[in-house]
Motif scaffolding. Sequence first.
Motif, PDB file in Angstrom:
ATOM      1  N   THR A 103       0.821  -1.215   0.000  1.00 17.59           N
ATOM      2  CA  THR A 103       0.000   0.000   0.000  1.00 17.59           C
ATOM      3  C   THR A 103       0.853   1.262   0.000  1.00 17.59           C
ATOM      4  OG1 THR A 103      -0.156  -0.131   2.425  1.00 17.59           O
ATOM      5  CG2 THR A 103      -1.949  -1.133   1.142  1.00 17.59           C
ATOM      6  N   PRO A 104       1.751   1.445  -0.974  1.00 18.82           N
ATOM      7  CA  PRO A 104       2.543   2.677  -1.019  1.00 18.82           C
ATOM      8  C   PRO A 104       1.691   3.866  -1.429  1.00 18.82           C
ATOM      9  CG  PRO A 104       2.942   1.363  -2.968  1.00 18.82           C
ATOM     10  CD  PRO A 104       2.071   0.535  -2.081  1.00 18.82           C
ATOM     11  N   ASP A 105       2.185   5.060  -1.122  1.00 17.62           N
ATOM     12  CA  ASP A 105       1.465   6.268  -1.500  1.00 17.62           C
ATOM     13  C   ASP A 105       1.585   6.501  -3.006  1.00 17.62           C
ATOM     14  OD1 ASP A 105       0.508   7.276   1.066  1.00 17.62           O
ATOM     15  OD2 ASP A 105       2.621   7.517   1.556  1.00 17.62           O
ATOM     16  N   GLY A 106       0.479   6.951  -3.610  1.00 22.53           N
ATOM     17  CA  GLY A 106       0.484   7.316  -5.013  1.00 22.53           C
ATOM     18  C   GLY A 106       0.342   6.176  -5.980  1.00 22.53           C
ATOM     19  N   LEU A 107       0.168   4.934  -5.477  1.00 28.56           N
ATOM     20  CA  LEU A 107       0.021   3.772  -6.331  1.00 28.56           C
ATOM     21  C   LEU A 107      -1.185   2.957  -5.881  1.00 28.56           C
ATOM     22  CD1 LEU A 107       3.735   2.541  -6.607  1.00 28.56           C
ATOM     23  CD2 LEU A 107       2.395   3.664  -8.395  1.00 28.56           C
ATOM     24  N   PRO A 108      -1.786   2.177  -6.780  1.00 25.53           N
ATOM     25  CA  PRO A 108      -2.907   1.328  -6.363  1.00 25.53           C
ATOM     26  C   PRO A 108      -2.461   0.261  -5.373  1.00 25.53           C
ATOM     27  CG  PRO A 108      -2.225   0.797  -8.609  1.00 25.53           C
ATOM     28  CD  PRO A 108      -1.495   2.042  -8.229  1.00 25.53           C
ATOM     29  N   ASP A 109      -3.348  -0.092  -4.440  1.00 27.14           N
ATOM     30  CA  ASP A 109      -3.050  -1.141  -3.476  1.00 27.14           C
ATOM     31  C   ASP A 109      -3.004  -2.499  -4.174  1.00 27.14           C
ATOM     32  OD1 ASP A 109      -3.125   0.880  -1.620  1.00 27.14           O
ATOM     33  OD2 ASP A 109      -5.079   0.319  -0.788  1.00 27.14           O
ATOM     34  N   ARG A 110      -2.141  -3.360  -3.667  1.00 33.01           N
ATOM     35  CA  ARG A 110      -2.024  -4.717  -4.183  1.00 33.01           C
ATOM     36  C   ARG A 110      -2.123  -5.706  -3.021  1.00 33.01           C
ATOM     37  NH1 ARG A 110      -3.001  -2.735  -8.506  1.00 33.01           N
ATOM     38  NH2 ARG A 110      -1.541  -2.479 -10.248  1.00 33.01           N
ATOM     39  N   TYR A 111      -2.840  -6.814  -3.257  1.00 30.14           N
ATOM     40  CA  TYR A 111      -3.009  -7.855  -2.240  1.00 30.14           C
ATOM     41  C   TYR A 111      -2.689  -9.209  -2.858  1.00 30.14           C
ATOM     42  CZ  TYR A 111      -5.475  -4.077   0.076  1.00 30.14           C
ATOM     43  OH  TYR A 111      -5.800  -2.854   0.632  1.00 30.14           O
ATOM     44  N   ASN A 112      -1.942 -10.034  -2.107  1.00 30.40           N
ATOM     45  CA  ASN A 112      -1.493 -11.325  -2.617  1.00 30.40           C
ATOM     46  C   ASN A 112      -1.632 -12.414  -1.559  1.00 30.40           C
ATOM     47  OD1 ASN A 112       0.149 -10.769  -5.345  1.00 30.40           O
ATOM     48  ND2 ASN A 112       0.613  -9.107  -3.921  1.00 30.40           N
ATOM     49  N   ALA A 113      -1.897 -13.631  -2.010  1.00 28.62           N
ATOM     50  CA  ALA A 113      -1.699 -14.805  -1.165  1.00 28.62           C
ATOM     51  C   ALA A 113      -0.207 -15.149  -1.205  1.00 28.62           C
ATOM     52  CB  ALA A 113      -2.520 -15.980  -1.670  1.00 28.62           C
ATOM     53  N   VAL A 114       0.308 -15.714  -0.108  1.00 32.67           N
ATOM     54  CA  VAL A 114       1.736 -16.006  -0.006  1.00 32.67           C
ATOM     55  C   VAL A 114       1.933 -17.491   0.286  1.00 32.67           C
ATOM     56  CG1 VAL A 114       3.909 -15.451   1.144  1.00 32.67           C
ATOM     57  CG2 VAL A 114       2.135 -13.691   0.940  1.00 32.67           C
ATOM     58  N   LEU A 115       2.798 -18.122  -0.488  1.00 33.54           N
ATOM     59  CA  LEU A 115       3.246 -19.494  -0.238  1.00 33.54           C
ATOM     60  C   LEU A 115       4.764 -19.480  -0.260  1.00 33.54           C
ATOM     61  CD1 LEU A 115       0.879 -21.478  -2.645  1.00 33.54           C
ATOM     62  CD2 LEU A 115       0.607 -21.193  -0.179  1.00 33.54           C
ATOM     63  N   GLY A 116       5.401 -20.075   0.761  1.00 31.85           N
ATOM     64  CA  GLY A 116       6.846 -19.973   0.774  1.00 31.85           C
ATOM     65  C   GLY A 116       7.540 -20.984   1.641  1.00 31.85           C
ATOM     66  N   LEU A 117       8.841 -20.819   1.723  1.00 32.38           N
ATOM     67  CA  LEU A 117       9.727 -21.686   2.496  1.00 32.38           C
ATOM     68  C   LEU A 117      10.783 -20.792   3.142  1.00 32.38           C
ATOM     69  CD1 LEU A 117       9.876 -24.797   2.898  1.00 32.38           C
ATOM     70  CD2 LEU A 117      11.694 -24.806   1.163  1.00 32.38           C
ATOM     71  N   LYS A 118      11.017 -21.005   4.442  1.00 34.11           N
ATOM     72  CA  LYS A 118      11.953 -20.176   5.186  1.00 34.11           C
ATOM     73  C   LYS A 118      12.815 -21.074   6.064  1.00 34.11           C
ATOM     74  CE  LYS A 118      12.083 -16.567   8.773  1.00 34.11           C
ATOM     75  NZ  LYS A 118      13.024 -15.674   8.067  1.00 34.11           N
ATOM     76  N   GLY A 119      14.138 -20.802   6.097  1.00 40.03           N
ATOM     77  CA  GLY A 119      14.974 -21.615   6.959  1.00 40.03           C
ATOM     78  C   GLY A 119      16.454 -21.444   6.700  1.00 40.03           C
ATOM     79  N   LEU A 120      17.218 -22.452   7.104  1.00 40.38           N
ATOM     80  CA  LEU A 120      18.671 -22.434   7.002  1.00 40.38           C
ATOM     81  C   LEU A 120      19.128 -23.441   5.955  1.00 40.38           C
ATOM     82  CD1 LEU A 120      19.753 -22.308  10.761  1.00 40.38           C
ATOM     83  CD2 LEU A 120      19.939 -20.457   9.086  1.00 40.38           C
TER      84      LEU A 120
END
Length: 234
Positions: A103-120
């Motif tokens: 939601t930055p200023d001056g730009l249209p809002d964007r919404y996303n679903a997130v799928l990911g992997l986090k670790g070492l």
Amino acid sequence: MNRMRNAALAGAMAMAWALPTQAEQLIYGFQAEQLEYRQGDGEDSFVWDFDALIGTDEQKLVWRSEGERVQGAGGFETLENQLRLQFPVSTFFDAVVGIQASTPDGLPDRYNAVLGLKGLAPQWFEIDADLYLSDNSFFRFEGEYEAMLTNRLILTPNLELTVPLQDDLAYDQAAGGATIEAGLRLSYDLIDRAVSPYIGVNYERSYGGTADLIRAAGDENGTFSVVFGTKLMF
């Protein structure tokens, strides 16, 4: 600032709903990887990147916030908040599902679903690979490594790769046109790992169709900054 307060309230409510119902040990924490002032060519900015989490070893709810406020511009050039549910899928990796709002200023809002992997990864590289799904889908990979120079002095290189999977002309993003952000920060553990001031450098550049859109808009592609900040963890 209303956007930040609303995001914080939503995060707090979601975290409360995710409290464990069984007699599991509750863990919580806050970690700011970047909380810094950037001095660039004619444009200075304040940048943050932090996670706040609550949950158990088996399931954590994470509020992630990233943003950049340009000095004197009076608005957020980037502003991104996520709610992410993490659960272990192996000894060193967690799967991630969640939602993201840009939601930055001056730009249209964007919404996303997130799928990911986090670790070492092997050799103790911290990685975060996420797929953001919507009408403006993109992939993002983040990696960093902490090199212990002494017990308190740490050199941290980091790399972030963002690849749009679809055109998003409002955001100057073209499908396949990657943006790479690389940094190198030297920190000192002032109070254990809780407070670690640092200095460093940061560079960001786009390629392919994304670079063409940036140039067509009259903006500079390829920005170098000197950074001053602190890491926080508690």
